[in-house]
Design a protein around this motif. Sequence first.
Motif, PDB file in Angstrom:
ATOM      1  N   ASP A  55       0.747  -1.037   0.192  1.00  0.00           N
ATOM      2  CA  ASP A  55       0.102   0.042   0.104  1.00  0.00           C
ATOM      3  C   ASP A  55       0.885   1.241   0.061  1.00  0.00           C
ATOM      4  OD1 ASP A  55      -1.946  -1.578   2.416  1.00  0.00           O
ATOM      5  OD2 ASP A  55      -2.465  -1.227   0.281  1.00  0.00           O
ATOM      6  N   GLY A  56       0.549   2.361  -0.866  1.00  0.00           N
ATOM      7  CA  GLY A  56       1.075   3.407  -0.818  1.00  0.00           C
ATOM      8  C   GLY A  56       0.648   4.359  -1.746  1.00  0.00           C
ATOM      9  N   ARG A  63      -1.576  12.848  -6.716  1.00  0.00           N
ATOM     10  CA  ARG A  63      -1.287  11.568  -5.612  1.00  0.00           C
ATOM     11  C   ARG A  63      -2.405  10.852  -5.225  1.00  0.00           C
ATOM     12  NH1 ARG A  63       3.340  11.116  -2.453  1.00  0.00           N
ATOM     13  NH2 ARG A  63       4.116  13.191  -3.182  1.00  0.00           N
ATOM     14  N   VAL A  64      -2.601   9.479  -5.411  1.00  0.00           N
ATOM     15  CA  VAL A  64      -3.525   8.746  -4.972  1.00  0.00           C
ATOM     16  C   VAL A  64      -3.145   7.532  -4.086  1.00  0.00           C
ATOM     17  CG1 VAL A  64      -5.185   9.546  -6.689  1.00  0.00           C
ATOM     18  CG2 VAL A  64      -3.671   7.581  -7.103  1.00  0.00           C
ATOM     19  N   GLN A  65      -3.986   7.199  -3.557  1.00  0.00           N
ATOM     20  CA  GLN A  65      -3.628   5.853  -2.404  1.00  0.00           C
ATOM     21  C   GLN A  65      -3.889   4.568  -3.359  1.00  0.00           C
ATOM     22  OE1 GLN A  65      -2.438   5.453   0.748  1.00  0.00           O
ATOM     23  NE2 GLN A  65      -1.800   7.263   0.186  1.00  0.00           N
ATOM     24  N   ILE A  66      -2.906   3.702  -3.447  1.00  0.00           N
ATOM     25  CA  ILE A  66      -3.106   2.669  -4.223  1.00  0.00           C
ATOM     26  C   ILE A  66      -2.446   1.414  -3.586  1.00  0.00           C
ATOM     27  CG2 ILE A  66      -2.900   3.480  -6.427  1.00  0.00           C
ATOM     28  CD1 ILE A  66       0.334   1.987  -5.459  1.00  0.00           C
ATOM     29  N   THR A  67      -2.705   0.046  -4.085  1.00  0.00           N
ATOM     30  CA  THR A  67      -1.967  -1.163  -3.775  1.00  0.00           C
ATOM     31  C   THR A  67      -1.281  -1.742  -4.953  1.00  0.00           C
ATOM     32  OG1 THR A  67      -4.124  -1.535  -2.196  1.00  0.00           O
ATOM     33  CG2 THR A  67      -2.662  -3.322  -2.847  1.00  0.00           C
ATOM     34  N   THR A 115      -3.512  -1.094  -8.181  1.00  0.00           N
ATOM     35  CA  THR A 115      -4.891  -1.352  -8.058  1.00  0.00           C
ATOM     36  C   THR A 115      -5.330  -0.255  -7.389  1.00  0.00           C
ATOM     37  OG1 THR A 115      -4.857  -3.806  -8.331  1.00  0.00           O
ATOM     38  CG2 THR A 115      -6.754  -2.761  -7.405  1.00  0.00           C
ATOM     39  N   LYS A 116      -6.442   0.501  -7.673  1.00  0.00           N
ATOM     40  CA  LYS A 116      -7.352   1.465  -6.982  1.00  0.00           C
ATOM     41  C   LYS A 116      -8.672   1.030  -7.162  1.00  0.00           C
ATOM     42  CE  LYS A 116      -8.103   6.509  -5.992  1.00  0.00           C
ATOM     43  NZ  LYS A 116      -8.182   6.209  -4.773  1.00  0.00           N
ATOM     44  N   GLY A 117      -9.411   0.672  -6.144  1.00  0.00           N
ATOM     45  CA  GLY A 117     -10.623   0.179  -6.542  1.00  0.00           C
ATOM     46  C   GLY A 117     -10.876  -1.010  -7.481  1.00  0.00           C
TER      47      GLY A 117
END
Length: 115
Positions: free
Chosen positions: A23-24, A107-111, A68-70
């Motif tokens: 995650d980051g 900037r977005v949060q992703i896996t 992946t994001k959603g």
Amino acid sequence: MFSLTHFIVLLFCTLGSVVLAFDGDLTYYQPGLGSCGETSSDSDRVVALAPGQFESTPDACGKMIQITKGDLNATAKVVDKCPVCTLGSIDVSSTVFQEIAPLSAGRVQITWEYM
């Protein structure tokens, strides 16, 4: 000091068959000559890993990752090291970033995980 995250990354690389997701933050950059000795452009599907992950992953250069994001997914090839990325965060070409979010997001949060 050897952190738990470094141990987990090393363990993943050793076992190979274990799927480990990170995650980051996802950011984008202008690719050029990367740490792997390959010159890439913004239209290439490339990624730069955080220093700890780049250095602790055997043969990191050329590995593919899935982001992946959603419900959104993108793939990219490791070609560089992102000196300012924290563990789990990655920097990608704008071509890859736009598959996950508009450039205006920045900037977005992703896996992500190795493929």
